[in-house]
Design a protein around this motif. Structure first.
Motif, mmCIF file in Angstrom:
data_model
loop_
_atom_site.group_PDB
_atom_site.id
_atom_site.type_symbol
_atom_site.label_atom_id
_atom_site.label_comp_id
_atom_site.label_asym_id
_atom_site.label_seq_id
_atom_site.Cartn_x
_atom_site.Cartn_y
_atom_site.Cartn_z
ATOM 1 N N MET A 1 -5.460 7.716 19.437
ATOM 2 C CA MET A 1 -4.433 6.730 19.237
ATOM 3 C C MET A 1 -4.506 6.128 17.834
ATOM 4 O O MET A 1 -3.491 5.933 17.214
ATOM 5 C CB MET A 1 -4.608 5.654 20.311
ATOM 6 N N LYS A 2 -5.756 5.835 17.399
ATOM 7 C CA LYS A 2 -5.944 5.254 16.082
ATOM 8 C C LYS A 2 -5.493 6.224 14.981
ATOM 9 O O LYS A 2 -4.888 5.831 14.000
ATOM 10 C CB LYS A 2 -7.404 4.880 15.877
ATOM 11 N N GLY A 3 -5.788 7.495 15.133
ATOM 12 C CA GLY A 3 -5.407 8.501 14.148
ATOM 13 C C GLY A 3 -3.901 8.650 14.032
ATOM 14 O O GLY A 3 -3.362 8.878 12.949
ATOM 15 N N LEU A 4 -3.186 8.488 15.135
ATOM 16 C CA LEU A 4 -1.728 8.591 15.129
ATOM 17 C C LEU A 4 -1.097 7.435 14.368
ATOM 18 O O LEU A 4 -0.154 7.626 13.596
ATOM 19 C CB LEU A 4 -1.201 8.643 16.566
ATOM 20 N N LYS A 5 -1.622 6.217 14.549
ATOM 21 C CA LYS A 5 -1.104 5.055 13.830
ATOM 22 C C LYS A 5 -1.338 5.203 12.323
ATOM 23 O O LYS A 5 -0.464 4.893 11.510
ATOM 24 C CB LYS A 5 -1.776 3.771 14.320
ATOM 25 N N LYS A 6 -2.516 5.667 11.968
ATOM 26 C CA LYS A 6 -2.842 5.852 10.548
ATOM 27 C C LYS A 6 -1.944 6.918 9.927
ATOM 28 O O LYS A 6 -1.428 6.747 8.816
ATOM 29 C CB LYS A 6 -4.314 6.240 10.395
ATOM 30 N N LYS A 7 -1.731 8.002 10.640
ATOM 31 C CA LYS A 7 -0.869 9.080 10.153
ATOM 32 C C LYS A 7 0.571 8.582 9.978
ATOM 33 O O LYS A 7 1.223 8.873 8.983
ATOM 34 C CB LYS A 7 -0.918 10.256 11.137
ATOM 35 N N ARG A 8 1.061 7.807 10.935
ATOM 36 C CA ARG A 8 2.423 7.259 10.877
ATOM 37 C C ARG A 8 2.566 6.307 9.680
ATOM 38 O O ARG A 8 3.564 6.309 8.977
ATOM 39 C CB ARG A 8 2.740 6.553 12.187
ATOM 40 N N ARG A 9 1.537 5.474 9.459
ATOM 41 C CA ARG A 9 1.550 4.528 8.349
ATOM 42 C C ARG A 9 1.604 5.269 7.009
ATOM 43 O O ARG A 9 2.355 4.899 6.114
ATOM 44 C CB ARG A 9 0.313 3.634 8.417
ATOM 45 N N VAL A 10 0.825 6.314 6.853
ATOM 46 C CA VAL A 10 0.819 7.123 5.625
ATOM 47 C C VAL A 10 2.189 7.775 5.429
ATOM 48 O O VAL A 10 2.728 7.811 4.310
ATOM 49 C CB VAL A 10 -0.312 8.174 5.662
ATOM 50 N N GLN A 11 2.786 8.282 6.489
ATOM 51 C CA GLN A 11 4.115 8.898 6.395
ATOM 52 C C GLN A 11 5.154 7.888 5.919
ATOM 53 O O GLN A 11 6.002 8.200 5.082
ATOM 54 C CB GLN A 11 4.536 9.487 7.750
ATOM 55 N N ILE A 12 5.103 6.680 6.443
ATOM 56 C CA ILE A 12 6.060 5.633 6.042
ATOM 57 C C ILE A 12 5.871 5.263 4.576
ATOM 58 O O ILE A 12 6.837 5.098 3.839
ATOM 59 C CB ILE A 12 5.919 4.403 6.960
ATOM 60 N N ILE A 13 4.623 5.143 4.128
ATOM 61 C CA ILE A 13 4.357 4.797 2.726
ATOM 62 C C ILE A 13 4.850 5.909 1.804
ATOM 63 O O ILE A 13 5.505 5.638 0.781
ATOM 64 C CB ILE A 13 2.852 4.509 2.519
ATOM 65 N N VAL A 14 4.579 7.159 2.141
ATOM 66 C CA VAL A 14 5.049 8.283 1.319
ATOM 67 C C VAL A 14 6.572 8.322 1.286
ATOM 68 O O VAL A 14 7.184 8.506 0.235
ATOM 69 C CB VAL A 14 4.456 9.618 1.838
ATOM 70 N N LEU A 15 7.198 8.117 2.428
ATOM 71 C CA LEU A 15 8.657 8.108 2.504
ATOM 72 C C LEU A 15 9.249 6.973 1.656
ATOM 73 O O LEU A 15 10.257 7.158 0.978
ATOM 74 C CB LEU A 15 9.103 7.981 3.963
ATOM 75 N N ALA A 16 8.593 5.806 1.677
ATOM 76 C CA ALA A 16 9.058 4.677 0.865
ATOM 77 C C ALA A 16 8.967 5.008 -0.629
ATOM 78 O O ALA A 16 9.891 4.701 -1.391
ATOM 79 C CB ALA A 16 8.244 3.431 1.188
ATOM 80 N N PHE A 17 7.876 5.626 -1.066
ATOM 81 C CA PHE A 17 7.737 6.011 -2.474
ATOM 82 C C PHE A 17 8.780 7.046 -2.877
ATOM 83 O O PHE A 17 9.355 6.975 -3.962
ATOM 84 C CB PHE A 17 6.325 6.528 -2.772
ATOM 85 N N VAL A 18 9.055 8.012 -2.012
ATOM 86 C CA VAL A 18 10.066 9.032 -2.298
ATOM 87 C C VAL A 18 11.444 8.379 -2.413
ATOM 88 O O VAL A 18 12.213 8.662 -3.330
ATOM 89 C CB VAL A 18 10.047 10.147 -1.223
ATOM 90 N N ALA A 19 11.763 7.467 -1.484
ATOM 91 C CA ALA A 19 13.055 6.767 -1.529
ATOM 92 C C ALA A 19 13.175 5.928 -2.793
ATOM 93 O O ALA A 19 14.241 5.885 -3.424
ATOM 94 C CB ALA A 19 13.222 5.901 -0.286
ATOM 95 N N LEU A 20 12.098 5.268 -3.186
ATOM 96 C CA LEU A 20 12.096 4.456 -4.403
ATOM 97 C C LEU A 20 12.309 5.335 -5.641
ATOM 98 O O LEU A 20 13.080 4.982 -6.536
ATOM 99 C CB LEU A 20 10.782 3.683 -4.505
ATOM 100 N N ALA A 21 11.648 6.473 -5.697
ATOM 101 C CA ALA A 21 11.804 7.389 -6.833
ATOM 102 C C ALA A 21 13.230 7.929 -6.908
ATOM 103 O O ALA A 21 13.823 7.986 -7.989
ATOM 104 C CB ALA A 21 10.801 8.529 -6.727
ATOM 105 N N ILE A 22 13.788 8.301 -5.771
ATOM 106 C CA ILE A 22 15.164 8.829 -5.755
ATOM 107 C C ILE A 22 16.154 7.739 -6.170
ATOM 108 O O ILE A 22 17.057 7.991 -6.984
ATOM 109 C CB ILE A 22 15.509 9.402 -4.364
ATOM 110 N N SER A 23 15.999 6.535 -5.666
ATOM 111 C CA SER A 23 16.924 5.457 -6.039
ATOM 112 C C SER A 23 16.785 5.108 -7.517
ATOM 113 O O SER A 23 17.784 4.848 -8.196
ATOM 114 C CB SER A 23 16.705 4.227 -5.164
#
Length: 145
Positions: A1-23
């Motif tokens: 369960m802990k590994g899934l939350k950490k993985k989800r958090r990393v995915q959200i951070i990477v997605l936020a950086f990609v969205a910021l770079a594209i914008s």
């Protein structure tokens, strides 16, 4: 369960950086044509811009240089240098010699080909860029009250 939350958090951070770079890239691309740098006649004489570069030229319309016709010709000066200008179109009503103006266009074979001309709108107004350029040249005279 802990590994899934950490993985989800990393995915959200990477997605936020990609969205910021594209914008950021889209904003930069949108401003590419919208930013016009101001230059005084002395700056144009010292370092002429590329022929395809659109910029703003400002200064005083030289006395005796205004020729009206199908193509309007005049010279713009800041006291240190003079740049010939051509313009096709209707000039502002308050456009006249010895008055401040700013034009948008490009430099072609040493002549500024203007696509837009702005003139002062009352007897004491002069664009800030023109005032600063005239002060640098030491020829600025404040308007009389």
């Amino acid at each position: 369960m802990k590994g899934l939350k950490k993985k989800r958090r990393v995915q959200i951070i990477v997605l936020a950086f990609v969205a910021l770079a594209i914008s950021g890239a889209l904003i930069g691309y949108a401003f590419q044509d919208g930013i016009n740098f101001f230059r005084s006649p002395s700056q144009v004489a010292e370092a002429p811009p590329a022929p395809n570069e659109v910029f703003r030229l400002g200064g005083l319309v030289s006395e005796g240089s205004l020729e009206r016709g199908e193509v309007i010709r005049f010279s713009v000066t800041d006291g240190g240098a003079t740049v010939p200008v051509t313009y096709r179109g209707i000039l502002p009503d308050l456009f006249e010699e010895n008055q401040g103006m700013i034009g948008t266009g490009s430099l072609v074979d040493g002549v500024f080909v203007a696509t837009e001309i702005l003139a002062k709108h009352d007897e004491s107004y002069m664009p800030k860029e023109v005032v600063d350029a005239l002060k640098e040249q030491g020829v600025y005279q404040p308007p009389e009250s």
